[in-house]
Design a protein around this motif. Structure first.
Motif, mmCIF file in Angstrom:
data_model
loop_
_atom_site.group_PDB
_atom_site.id
_atom_site.type_symbol
_atom_site.label_atom_id
_atom_site.label_comp_id
_atom_site.label_asym_id
_atom_site.label_seq_id
_atom_site.Cartn_x
_atom_site.Cartn_y
_atom_site.Cartn_z
ATOM 1 N N ARG A 1 8.375 -13.680 60.903
ATOM 2 C CA ARG A 1 9.903 -13.823 60.164
ATOM 3 C C ARG A 1 11.017 -15.125 60.309
ATOM 4 N N GLU A 2 11.259 -15.478 61.651
ATOM 5 C CA GLU A 2 11.416 -16.336 62.175
ATOM 6 C C GLU A 2 10.796 -17.910 62.366
ATOM 7 N N LEU A 3 9.516 -17.848 61.917
ATOM 8 C CA LEU A 3 8.744 -18.671 61.533
ATOM 9 C C LEU A 3 9.281 -19.101 59.851
ATOM 10 N N MET A 4 9.421 -18.501 58.978
ATOM 11 C CA MET A 4 9.298 -18.008 57.798
ATOM 12 C C MET A 4 10.909 -18.440 57.598
ATOM 13 N N ARG A 5 10.897 -18.753 58.014
ATOM 14 C CA ARG A 5 13.294 -18.753 58.303
ATOM 15 C C ARG A 5 12.816 -19.929 57.941
ATOM 16 N N MET A 6 12.199 -21.163 58.908
ATOM 17 C CA MET A 6 12.403 -21.698 59.595
ATOM 18 C C MET A 6 11.601 -23.009 58.045
ATOM 19 N N ALA A 7 10.804 -22.455 58.172
ATOM 20 C CA ALA A 7 9.515 -23.361 56.764
ATOM 21 C C ALA A 7 10.238 -23.615 55.477
ATOM 22 N N ALA A 8 11.220 -22.252 55.065
ATOM 23 C CA ALA A 8 11.827 -21.902 54.274
ATOM 24 C C ALA A 8 12.692 -21.404 54.332
ATOM 25 N N GLY B 1 16.158 -19.217 53.883
ATOM 26 C CA GLY B 1 16.411 -18.033 52.427
ATOM 27 C C GLY B 1 16.198 -16.893 53.045
ATOM 28 N N LEU B 2 16.181 -15.521 52.623
ATOM 29 C CA LEU B 2 16.723 -14.649 51.967
ATOM 30 C C LEU B 2 15.471 -13.663 53.027
ATOM 31 N N TRP B 3 15.224 -13.292 54.588
ATOM 32 C CA TRP B 3 13.955 -12.891 54.887
ATOM 33 C C TRP B 3 14.110 -11.648 55.932
ATOM 34 N N GLY B 4 14.852 -10.888 55.304
ATOM 35 C CA GLY B 4 15.691 -9.887 55.852
ATOM 36 C C GLY B 4 15.352 -8.739 55.365
ATOM 37 N N ASN B 5 15.114 -7.249 56.257
ATOM 38 C CA ASN B 5 14.203 -6.695 55.414
ATOM 39 C C ASN B 5 14.776 -6.014 54.313
ATOM 40 N N VAL C 1 6.545 -9.095 47.181
ATOM 41 C CA VAL C 1 6.277 -10.868 46.766
ATOM 42 C C VAL C 1 7.043 -11.538 46.099
ATOM 43 N N LYS C 2 7.401 -13.202 46.141
ATOM 44 C CA LYS C 2 8.597 -13.976 46.296
ATOM 45 C C LYS C 2 8.033 -15.411 46.113
ATOM 46 N N THR C 3 7.754 -16.263 45.290
ATOM 47 C CA THR C 3 7.780 -17.484 45.119
ATOM 48 C C THR C 3 8.766 -17.875 45.725
ATOM 49 N N VAL C 4 8.612 -18.840 47.119
ATOM 50 C CA VAL C 4 9.167 -20.171 48.286
ATOM 51 C C VAL C 4 8.631 -21.729 47.233
ATOM 52 N N ASP C 5 9.572 -22.096 48.240
ATOM 53 C CA ASP C 5 9.101 -23.745 48.033
ATOM 54 C C ASP C 5 9.010 -24.016 49.871
#
Length: 301
Positions: free
Chosen positions: A90-97, A99-103, A111-115
């Motif tokens: 989750r930490e990695l994804m927050r840095m890469a994109a 946004g809202l990554w919490g539970n 499933v979401k589309t992210v940039d």
């Protein structure tokens, strides 16, 4: 949607990834897949490499039978998958994109589309290793840029590359099935321990539903896929080793690896009760596994 609902034991959900099986009329496994409903009439199906064309054919046959106005398109060559798994994913994804990554904002199976790196990436919060993690589906023309971005930000969370042997070890520790290796079309969904995916209340039911209900009503199982762990940490399992219960052969290992968390070789095998009910009490026995002609004590669950 009606075609997939009929072919799959589970019911697809909008914006979510669903683990499900496809059965024949007798309740035997035909495929082990995930289905994501991207829109009202658009679905994304992921099949194991061992059943790739088989799943495509199953869907096309059901369309022909039902007369549905639906099309199946194989996008395998146009989509790459990158798996980000582990407690710091989750930490990695927050840095890469960012946004809202919490539970609460990004629940398990969402499933979401992210940039990411100028690409639209389909991200599913799902795991095949038993940890927090995400599957990223990336258009192939953008995958190098997305990969580079993930590697760039991953240094700060100790990102490492892990291959299929790692995946095999982790999924076997959790007892996750792999169609074509430890389950196949000779097993019923009940034998494989996957009946939890069956939605018996959905409209129209699913192929094989009557057979599964009949098997459930018949009661306890006479065969079941079980997990085995060798007690000796220096012994390896590779598959096809014979498993003994109280000195009697009751099955052979279908797939195996070394379970580093469990501290020993671990595998899955189909236990044949020989007329006995395969239950928790039945598993309370003396277990050994034959490795290269030597019997080693084991634990079965």
């Amino acid at each position: 949607g009606a075609v997939l609902s009929r072919v799959c034991t589970a019911a697809p959900e909008l914006g979510r990834i669903t683990y499900t099986q496809c059965l024949d009329n007798e309740g035997f496994l035909q495929a082990d897949i995930t289905v994501t409903q991207l829109a009202g009439d658009k679905f994304f199906v992921v099949a194991t490499d061992t059943a790739h064309r088989h799943v495509e054919a199953l869907l096309k046959r059901q369309i022909d039978r039902s007369g549905a106005a639906a099309v199946v398109t194989d996008v395998t060559g146009g989509v790459a998958q990158i798996n980000i798994q582990g407690p710091r994913s989750r930490e990695l994804m927050r840095m890469a994109a960012p946004g809202l990554w919490g539970n609460e904002e990004f629940c398990f199976r969402d499933v979401k589309t992210v940039d990411i790196a100028y690409a639209k990436v389909q991200v599913a919060r799902i795991t095949y290793v038993g940890e927090l993690g995400y599957e990223l589906y990336v258009p192939v023309e953008h995958v190098v840029n997305v990969y580079d971005r993930l590697i760039d930000v991953g240094h700060s969370v100790d990102l490492v590359h892990a291959g299929l042997k790692t995946l095999g070890s982790l999924r076997l520790e959790k007892g996750y099935r792999d169609y074509g290796h430890d389950i196949d079309n000779t097993d019923t969904i009940i034998d494989a321990g996957l009946a939890f995916t069956c939605n018996f209340g959905k409209s129209g039911g699913f192929i094989g539903q009557a057979a599964v209900l009949q098997q459930k009503q018949a009661g306890a199982r006479k065969r079941a896929l079980l997990q085995i762990l060798v007690k000796d940490p220096d012994v390896m399992l590779y598959g096809a080793e014979v498993v003994h219960r109280n000195g009697v052969a009751v099955g052979e290992v279908r797939s195996a690896s070394y379970g580093h968390t469990l501290g020993g070789a671990v595998g899955l095998f189909m236990a044949e009760g020989g007329g006995d009910v395969v239950s928790k009490a039945w598993c309370d026995a003396e277990w050994t596994v034959d490795v290269a002609g030597t019997d080693f004590p084991a634990v079965v669950s």
